[in-house]
Design a protein around this motif. Structure first.
Motif, PDB file in Angstrom:
ATOM      1  N   VAL A 151       0.816  -1.218   0.000  1.00 44.67           N
ATOM      2  CA  VAL A 151       0.000   0.000   0.000  1.00 44.67           C
ATOM      3  C   VAL A 151       0.851   1.270   0.000  1.00 44.67           C
ATOM      4  O   VAL A 151       0.318   2.373  -0.082  1.00 44.67           O
ATOM      5  N   LEU A 152       2.161   1.117   0.111  1.00 48.39           N
ATOM      6  CA  LEU A 152       3.047   2.275   0.185  1.00 48.39           C
ATOM      7  C   LEU A 152       3.229   2.909  -1.185  1.00 48.39           C
ATOM      8  O   LEU A 152       3.182   2.212  -2.190  1.00 48.39           O
ATOM      9  N   PRO A 153       3.437   4.216  -1.264  1.00 44.74           N
ATOM     10  CA  PRO A 153       3.501   5.145  -0.138  1.00 44.74           C
ATOM     11  C   PRO A 153       2.105   5.441   0.396  1.00 44.74           C
ATOM     12  O   PRO A 153       1.153   5.603  -0.371  1.00 44.74           O
ATOM     13  N   ALA A 154       1.994   5.498   1.705  1.00 44.15           N
ATOM     14  CA  ALA A 154       0.711   5.751   2.350  1.00 44.15           C
ATOM     15  C   ALA A 154       0.941   6.224   3.778  1.00 44.15           C
ATOM     16  O   ALA A 154       1.995   5.995   4.363  1.00 44.15           O
ATOM     17  N   VAL A 155      -0.079   6.869   4.309  1.00 41.55           N
ATOM     18  CA  VAL A 155      -0.138   7.224   5.726  1.00 41.55           C
ATOM     19  C   VAL A 155      -1.425   6.620   6.260  1.00 41.55           C
ATOM     20  O   VAL A 155      -2.484   6.743   5.633  1.00 41.55           O
ATOM     21  N   GLU A 156      -1.320   5.941   7.401  1.00 47.31           N
ATOM     22  CA  GLU A 156      -2.463   5.254   7.988  1.00 47.31           C
ATOM     23  C   GLU A 156      -2.955   5.972   9.228  1.00 47.31           C
ATOM     24  O   GLU A 156      -2.150   6.425  10.048  1.00 47.31           O
TER      25      GLU A 156
END
Length: 194
Positions: free
Chosen positions: A90-95
């Motif tokens: 899922v990167l790049p991502a912020v959860e």
């Protein structure tokens, strides 16, 4: 240092006196049931986790907040933003994530806290997209994600432990275009630099 306030909560950076109450939360098998392989964590593991969360604040400009009950000063758990390195696809991502002690479940506190974190991510940190990841079967977390305006975008397997997970997503445009005021706007006041 950033502090967010909601009607019932204060979201703040971590203090030494938070280690023991957070360790108590992490030692509860029901709290940890949906976290990775379901293992509980002891005080030293909790201390190491808090240190890692604080390091992320320094390196990323966001991180996990300690969630404090405004009326009592009690530590309820955490919410906030982190990079989900455990799920590279899922990167790049912020959860956005959360973990509250059992005595704080069922009161809407996780939604209230997470909504403030989402608002902070979009309005104050300029993020384009925020995801949230939960194990399949964790219906309570999925309800919170839905209340935040998120929608499922994929189902996959967590390579650390092999459990199936669902990934939910909310973009900045979706958050901005809410037809009714977003939960984050209802609950969060602007951050205060302390």
């Amino acid at each position: 240092m950033i502090t967010l306030e909601t009607p019932r909560l204060i979201l703040r950076r971590w203090r030494e006196e938070d280690v023991v109450p957070m360790a108590t939360i992490n030692a509860d098998p029901e709290v940890m049931r949906w976290i990775r392989d379901g293992s509980v964590r002891d005080e030293q593991q909790t201390r190491s986790g808090i240190q890692a969360w604080e390091s992320e604040w320094e390196s990323q400009g966001f991180g996990l907040f300690a969630v404090e009950i405004r009326s009592t000063g009690e530590l309820a758990g955490f919410t906030g933003l982190s990079v989900p390195n455990f799920l590279p696809e899922v990167l790049p991502a912020v959860e956005v994530g959360w973990r509250l002690g059992r005595s704080h479940w069922g009161q809407g506190l996780a939604t209230e806290a997470a909504a403030a974190a989402v608002r902070f991510g979009f309005a104050e940190r300029g993020l384009e997209r925020i995801v949230s990841i939960t194990q399949v079967g964790n219906d309570a977390s999925e309800r919170i994600m839905t209340k935040l305006g998120m929608h499922p975008v994929r189902e996959t397997v967590n390579p650390n432990g092999g459990r199936r997970v669902r990934v939910f997503e909310l973009t900045s445009d979706q958050w901005t275009r809410c037809r009714r005021p977003c939960q984050a706007e209802l609950w969060a006041s602007p951050p205060q630099n302390l």
